[in-house]
Scaffold this motif. Sequence first.
Motif: not given
Length: 219
Positions: A33-36, A87-88, A90, A171, A173, A215-216, A218
């Motif tokens: 799992p990745r997380s920012l 969707e987030t 943040r 990153d 996308s 999603k890509d 995160t």
Amino acid sequence: MRSRLTIMALLALCLGLLLTGCARKPRTTADIPRSLSPSYSIAVAPFTQPTSTSQLIIGQIPRDQGRIAPEMLPALDRTLRDVLMTETKRQYTFVPRHAPLPDKMRYHDSNQPQALSAWVAYAREVKTDLLLVPQVLNWHPREGSRAGVTRPAHVRVEFFLINARQGTILDRSVYDVEQTNLTSNLLEIGEFFKRQAGWATADELAREGMVKAVKDMTL
């Protein structure tokens, strides 16, 4: 008898440890799992459309590139804001469109992308840890209606998350979709029904790309 029970208990313990280890160990690095980190500040730039290779961060200009009308870009900004806020969880700083943007700067003629350093400098200028740069690479509106088309919508939108301190792309996308007829591609049946069993507009496809980017990366 006691020794037999002891051996059985040890075997059960070893089996339990083995199964636990297998469950915890990812099969590939993609399973990790990745997380920012939520401690990063993230600024969001307005949408732009590179029209020459020198304006690219990476990649290339599509052949027969479809151009989006400049007056349509603010609508994409609003859609991206809505996607990020729904969707987030943040907090974001949204850079106003009237601020000077790197893609408006003059670049030297080149066959190589040159814009990364300009966007890094821009990220540092707005004092953010990370800068989300959304770009339209290709834009062909739907010709027809939801019920039938003479030409389906085709969009390519790319999103870059730039690390201001390191001057690198953290990153990326990419969403490049041209809707196809269901009878020619049954693999698209799921997307077909998600699009209300009809032909999507370019704006609707762009929104799908924004959700994919969340999603890509995160976010």
